[in-house]
Design an enzyme around this catalytic site. Structure first.
Site, mmCIF file in Angstrom:
data_model
loop_
_atom_site.group_PDB
_atom_site.id
_atom_site.type_symbol
_atom_site.label_atom_id
_atom_site.label_comp_id
_atom_site.label_asym_id
_atom_site.label_seq_id
_atom_site.Cartn_x
_atom_site.Cartn_y
_atom_site.Cartn_z
ATOM 1 C CB ALA A 181 52.009 -23.845 66.622
ATOM 2 C CD GLU A 182 54.314 -23.295 71.785
ATOM 3 O OE1 GLU A 182 54.078 -24.254 72.530
ATOM 4 O OE2 GLU A 182 55.453 -23.027 71.378
#
Length: 182
Positions: free
Chosen positions: A57-58
């Protein structure tokens, strides 16, 4: 061709499709930096798949990733947070450039996730919201009946970006748990 042979051919075709789907899914949800993730997930009491879900996600596993808010690396650590973590870990001569080093970034990210999980009693939703929006924001939301009915659980996340982030990481974790079963 008799029915049995047709049935076997169909079953074999389905098996091949199942294997191909798993391979394609693993290309979309890879495991990278396995030695480092294993080391620091274990050290800080995290599931490896949870760490992969956050990294996906990051940064989508780009160790050189930089956000518009000055977060850096695989787990998108901001410089002030990195300085705080470095102090807690006893790292000498910390510089923001170290955030682009996979080992430093993964260790710091795992430490911080573990810290936030401890702070919020193991609640991933609150810990992830704090990872994204800051624990001061989460703490203030917990005091507001509009966002937390009981002051413990987070019923509503008022920042759409943070709500989307929390949901994405939790979805990623489910997918990693299914694909890799760790």
């Amino acid at each position: 061709m008799n029915k049995f042979i047709k049935f076997v051919i169909v079953l074999l075709g389905l098996a091949v499709l199942y294997l191909l789907a798993g391979t394609i899914a693993k290309m979309e949800y890879p495991v990278k930096h396995e030695v480092l993730v294993s080391k620091y997930a274990q050290e800080y009491g995290l599931s490896e798949n949870f760490v992969y879900a956050v990294m996906k996600a990051e940064s989508n596993f780009n160790h050189e990733a930089k956000s518009g808010k000055n977060a850096s690396g695989l787990m998108q650590i901001m410089e002030p947070t990195g300085e705080w973590i470095a102090e807690k870990l006893g790292m000498k001569d910390f510089s923001k450039e170290q955030l682009l080093t996979p080992e430093t970034n993964i260790e710091m990210g795992c430490f911080y996730l573990s810290y936030l999980l401890d702070m919020y009693g193991g609640d991933k939703k609150r810990a992830l919201a704090a990872y994204n929006a800051g624990h001061a924001n989460v703490d203030s939301w917990l005091l507001n009946k509009k966002y937390s009915k009981d002051g413990v659980g987070l019923d509503v996340i008022p920042y759409p970006e943070t709500e989307k982030y929390v949901n994405l990481v939790l979805k990623n974790e489910k997918i990693y748990n299914y694909l890799y079963r760790k």
